[in-house]
Write a protein that holds these residues in place. Sequence first.
Motif, short mmCIF file in Angstrom:
data_model
loop_
_atom_site.label_atom_id
_atom_site.label_comp_id
_atom_site.label_asym_id
_atom_site.label_seq_id
_atom_site.Cartn_x
_atom_site.Cartn_y
_atom_site.Cartn_z
N SER A 111 -88.19 20.08 14.77
CA SER A 111 -88.80 18.80 15.14
C SER A 111 -90.27 18.95 15.50
CB SER A 111 -88.04 18.17 16.31
OG SER A 111 -86.71 17.91 15.94
N THR A 157 -78.86 17.84 13.84
CA THR A 157 -79.50 18.79 14.74
C THR A 157 -78.60 20.00 14.97
OG1 THR A 157 -78.51 17.75 16.68
CG2 THR A 157 -80.67 16.95 16.00
N GLU A 207 -88.13 16.91 29.07
CA GLU A 207 -86.86 16.28 29.46
C GLU A 207 -85.92 17.28 30.13
OE1 GLU A 207 -86.26 12.75 26.14
OE2 GLU A 207 -85.51 14.77 25.70
N LEU A 241 -92.47 17.68 18.73
CA LEU A 241 -91.56 16.86 19.53
C LEU A 241 -90.72 17.70 20.49
CD1 LEU A 241 -90.37 14.30 16.83
CD2 LEU A 241 -92.14 14.01 18.56
N HIS A 242 -90.66 19.00 20.23
CA HIS A 242 -89.92 19.88 21.14
C HIS A 242 -90.57 19.94 22.51
CE1 HIS A 242 -86.72 21.32 18.63
NE2 HIS A 242 -87.57 21.47 17.63
N PRO A 256 -85.71 8.73 23.33
CA PRO A 256 -87.06 8.64 22.77
C PRO A 256 -87.09 8.80 21.25
CG PRO A 256 -87.08 10.03 24.71
CD PRO A 256 -85.64 9.72 24.41
N PHE A 257 -86.16 9.57 20.71
CA PHE A 257 -86.14 9.83 19.28
C PHE A 257 -85.57 8.66 18.48
CE2 PHE A 257 -86.30 13.70 21.65
CZ PHE A 257 -87.47 14.25 21.14
N ILE A 306 -91.59 17.32 24.11
CA ILE A 306 -90.93 16.21 24.80
C ILE A 306 -89.56 16.65 25.30
CG2 ILE A 306 -89.91 13.90 24.52
CD1 ILE A 306 -92.13 13.36 22.43
N ILE A 307 -88.82 17.34 24.46
CA ILE A 307 -87.48 17.80 24.84
C ILE A 307 -87.56 18.81 25.98
CG2 ILE A 307 -85.35 18.87 24.03
CD1 ILE A 307 -86.17 17.88 21.18
N ILE A 337 -89.05 7.18 18.12
CA ILE A 337 -90.04 8.05 17.47
C ILE A 337 -89.63 8.37 16.03
CG2 ILE A 337 -91.10 10.35 17.50
CD1 ILE A 337 -90.86 10.24 20.57
N ILE A 338 -88.36 8.69 15.81
CA ILE A 338 -87.90 9.08 14.47
C ILE A 338 -87.17 7.92 13.80
CG2 ILE A 338 -86.49 10.70 13.14
CD1 ILE A 338 -87.12 12.81 15.27
#
Length: 164
Positions: free
Chosen positions: A72, A32, A82, A75-76, A117-118, A78-79, A121-122
Amino acid sequence: MKKNNLRFITLTALISAICVIGSFIKVPGFITTAALDSAPAFLSVAFLPPLFSGIAGGLGHLASALTSGFPSGPLHIIIAIEMFIIVFIFNMLHKKGFNIIKWLFLIVANGILSAIPFYFIISPAFFIGAVPNLLVATVINAVISMLAMPIIAKVFNERKVSNV
């Protein structure tokens, strides 16, 4: 609209714009790329209520994701959620005077817990590869905020810019 709400919305927009600038300063990693987009949102706890600081944190992440090309994808979102939660809680801890706990919470929540979570998820490998970079970027953002916060708080208190 109340005068204070307009002031808070304006300050939130300004902090979000500064987050965009920070999003161009990347902390490269293995999997990342984190950025210095969080420091302005962390600093905003000195003069904004939790809701507005949280919004600035979420928008700051979306700006960072945009400058990276949304690696991502969705999924961003979700971030960003957060980040909203982390900055919101960080602000509440700041307002209640938990000076050491707020920094520990910030580093653990943003540097480690936000990646959990990743893991599911990933993949576990993504989580293991992302956490070191995320932790380093979080510490850098926290140190910048820690150093600048007393100055920012003093300016806002002396000029009575906000009535938080």
